[in-house]
Design a protein around this motif. Sequence first.
Motif, PDB file in Angstrom:
ATOM      1  N   PRO A  79       0.808  -1.226   0.000  1.00  0.00           N
ATOM      2  CA  PRO A  79       0.000   0.000   0.000  1.00  0.00           C
ATOM      3  C   PRO A  79       0.843   1.281   0.000  1.00  0.00           C
ATOM      4  CG  PRO A  79      -0.794  -1.528   1.667  1.00  0.00           C
ATOM      5  CD  PRO A  79       0.472  -2.109   1.119  1.00  0.00           C
ATOM      6  N   LYS A  80       2.027   1.234   0.603  1.00  0.00           N
ATOM      7  CA  LYS A  80       2.883   2.413   0.659  1.00  0.00           C
ATOM      8  C   LYS A  80       3.546   2.705  -0.683  1.00  0.00           C
ATOM      9  CE  LYS A  80       3.904   1.773   5.526  1.00  0.00           C
ATOM     10  NZ  LYS A  80       4.911   1.435   6.507  1.00  0.00           N
ATOM     11  N   ARG A  81       3.536   1.742  -1.603  1.00  0.00           N
ATOM     12  CA  ARG A  81       4.222   1.922  -2.886  1.00  0.00           C
ATOM     13  C   ARG A  81       3.240   1.932  -4.062  1.00  0.00           C
ATOM     14  NH1 ARG A  81       9.564  -1.447  -3.176  1.00  0.00           N
ATOM     15  NH2 ARG A  81      10.116   0.294  -4.515  1.00  0.00           N
ATOM     16  N   ARG A  82       1.967   2.127  -3.760  1.00  0.00           N
ATOM     17  CA  ARG A  82       0.926   2.116  -4.795  1.00  0.00           C
ATOM     18  C   ARG A  82       1.156   3.189  -5.855  1.00  0.00           C
ATOM     19  NH1 ARG A  82      -4.103   4.528  -4.106  1.00  0.00           N
ATOM     20  NH2 ARG A  82      -5.405   4.064  -5.873  1.00  0.00           N
ATOM     21  N   ILE A  83       1.577   4.371  -5.426  1.00  0.00           N
ATOM     22  CA  ILE A  83       1.831   5.451  -6.386  1.00  0.00           C
ATOM     23  C   ILE A  83       2.981   5.075  -7.303  1.00  0.00           C
ATOM     24  CG2 ILE A  83       2.605   7.850  -6.611  1.00  0.00           C
ATOM     25  CD1 ILE A  83       0.941   8.449  -4.077  1.00  0.00           C
ATOM     26  N   GLU A  84       4.009   4.433  -6.745  1.00  0.00           N
ATOM     27  CA  GLU A  84       5.116   3.964  -7.581  1.00  0.00           C
ATOM     28  C   GLU A  84       4.615   2.973  -8.626  1.00  0.00           C
ATOM     29  OE1 GLU A  84       8.984   2.843  -5.731  1.00  0.00           O
ATOM     30  OE2 GLU A  84       7.889   3.338  -3.886  1.00  0.00           O
ATOM     31  N   ALA A  85       3.693   2.088  -8.221  1.00  0.00           N
ATOM     32  CA  ALA A  85       3.139   1.097  -9.144  1.00  0.00           C
ATOM     33  C   ALA A  85       2.399   1.791 -10.281  1.00  0.00           C
ATOM     34  CB  ALA A  85       2.211   0.139  -8.403  1.00  0.00           C
ATOM     35  N   ILE A  86       1.635   2.816  -9.942  1.00  0.00           N
ATOM     36  CA  ILE A  86       0.885   3.556 -10.967  1.00  0.00           C
ATOM     37  C   ILE A  86       1.848   4.239 -11.929  1.00  0.00           C
ATOM     38  CG2 ILE A  86      -0.665   5.524 -11.344  1.00  0.00           C
ATOM     39  CD1 ILE A  86      -2.010   4.735  -8.637  1.00  0.00           C
ATOM     40  N   LYS A  87       2.875   4.898 -11.386  1.00  0.00           N
ATOM     41  CA  LYS A  87       3.844   5.588 -12.244  1.00  0.00           C
ATOM     42  C   LYS A  87       4.571   4.609 -13.156  1.00  0.00           C
ATOM     43  CE  LYS A  87       4.906   9.483  -9.201  1.00  0.00           C
ATOM     44  NZ  LYS A  87       5.944  10.114  -8.374  1.00  0.00           N
ATOM     45  N   LEU A  88       4.980   3.478 -12.603  1.00  0.00           N
ATOM     46  CA  LEU A  88       5.694   2.491 -13.406  1.00  0.00           C
ATOM     47  C   LEU A  88       4.788   1.923 -14.493  1.00  0.00           C
ATOM     48  CD1 LEU A  88       8.207   0.836 -13.980  1.00  0.00           C
ATOM     49  CD2 LEU A  88       7.425  -0.816 -12.262  1.00  0.00           C
ATOM     50  N   TYR A  89       3.548   1.622 -14.137  1.00  0.00           N
ATOM     51  CA  TYR A  89       2.617   1.097 -15.143  1.00  0.00           C
ATOM     52  C   TYR A  89       2.411   2.114 -16.268  1.00  0.00           C
ATOM     53  CZ  TYR A  89      -1.381  -0.895 -17.447  1.00  0.00           C
ATOM     54  OH  TYR A  89      -2.208  -1.406 -18.414  1.00  0.00           O
ATOM     55  N   ARG A  90       2.288   3.386 -15.907  1.00  0.00           N
ATOM     56  CA  ARG A  90       2.124   4.425 -16.931  1.00  0.00           C
ATOM     57  C   ARG A  90       3.347   4.489 -17.842  1.00  0.00           C
ATOM     58  NH1 ARG A  90       0.534  10.116 -15.263  1.00  0.00           N
ATOM     59  NH2 ARG A  90       0.038  10.172 -17.463  1.00  0.00           N
ATOM     60  N   ARG A  91       4.527   4.409 -17.219  1.00  0.00           N
ATOM     61  CA  ARG A  91       5.760   4.486 -17.998  1.00  0.00           C
ATOM     62  C   ARG A  91       5.893   3.280 -18.934  1.00  0.00           C
ATOM     63  NH1 ARG A  91       9.397   5.253 -13.859  1.00  0.00           N
ATOM     64  NH2 ARG A  91      10.203   3.154 -14.003  1.00  0.00           N
ATOM     65  N   GLN A  92       5.505   2.117 -18.457  1.00  0.00           N
ATOM     66  CA  GLN A  92       5.652   0.907 -19.256  1.00  0.00           C
ATOM     67  C   GLN A  92       4.584   0.769 -20.335  1.00  0.00           C
ATOM     68  OE1 GLN A  92       5.685  -2.295 -16.402  1.00  0.00           O
ATOM     69  NE2 GLN A  92       7.824  -1.907 -15.845  1.00  0.00           N
ATOM     70  N   SER A  93       3.377   1.246 -20.051  1.00  0.00           N
ATOM     71  CA  SER A  93       2.266   1.008 -20.969  1.00  0.00           C
ATOM     72  C   SER A  93       1.836   2.235 -21.760  1.00  0.00           C
ATOM     73  CB  SER A  93       1.050   0.490 -20.195  1.00  0.00           C
ATOM     74  OG  SER A  93       0.515   1.520 -19.380  1.00  0.00           O
ATOM     75  N   GLY A  94       2.177   3.420 -21.257  1.00  0.00           N
ATOM     76  CA  GLY A  94       1.713   4.631 -21.913  1.00  0.00           C
ATOM     77  C   GLY A  94       0.281   4.982 -21.539  1.00  0.00           C
ATOM     78  N   ALA A  95      -0.251   4.326 -20.523  1.00  0.00           N
ATOM     79  CA  ALA A  95      -1.639   4.558 -20.104  1.00  0.00           C
ATOM     80  C   ALA A  95      -1.784   5.928 -19.455  1.00  0.00           C
ATOM     81  CB  ALA A  95      -2.072   3.469 -19.115  1.00  0.00           C
ATOM     82  N   GLU A  96      -2.984   6.448 -19.522  1.00  0.00           N
ATOM     83  CA  GLU A  96      -3.312   7.690 -18.834  1.00  0.00           C
ATOM     84  C   GLU A  96      -3.415   7.412 -17.334  1.00  0.00           C
ATOM     85  OE1 GLU A  96      -3.597  10.760 -20.196  1.00  0.00           O
ATOM     86  OE2 GLU A  96      -2.949   9.829 -22.052  1.00  0.00           O
ATOM     87  N   LEU A  97      -3.328   8.466 -16.527  1.00  0.00           N
ATOM     88  CA  LEU A  97      -3.328   8.327 -15.077  1.00  0.00           C
ATOM     89  C   LEU A  97      -4.557   7.567 -14.568  1.00  0.00           C
ATOM     90  CD1 LEU A  97      -2.164   8.935 -12.301  1.00  0.00           C
ATOM     91  CD2 LEU A  97      -3.284  11.162 -12.396  1.00  0.00           C
TER      92      LEU A  97
END
Length: 91
Positions: free
Chosen positions: A59-77
């Motif tokens: 739970p403390k690294r959820r924002i990191e997961a979102i940022k990494l997923y965006r960087r890897q996939s190109g998805a919107e926030l």
Amino acid sequence: MEIALLALVVMGFIVLNAVLRVERRVSQLQAQQAELIRHLGLVPDTEPSFEVRALARDPKRRIEAIKLYRRQSGAELRDARQVVDGLVGRG
């Protein structure tokens, strides 16, 4: 005996440092790959990587997961947040 133990500890730190550098470089290459995919207009693989899944479980690294997923996939926030939220439910 103490010298052997000290040498073993030093070697462990050297190996750990090398592994961390490789992980950092892989992450950089993944970001470059995602950028190239976006630039070329290709459909990216939107399946979350193992690293994204691992970050999402903490739970403390959820924002990191979102940022990494965006960087890897190109998805919107918003889309990335939904994916990561879905991962938390799936485990």
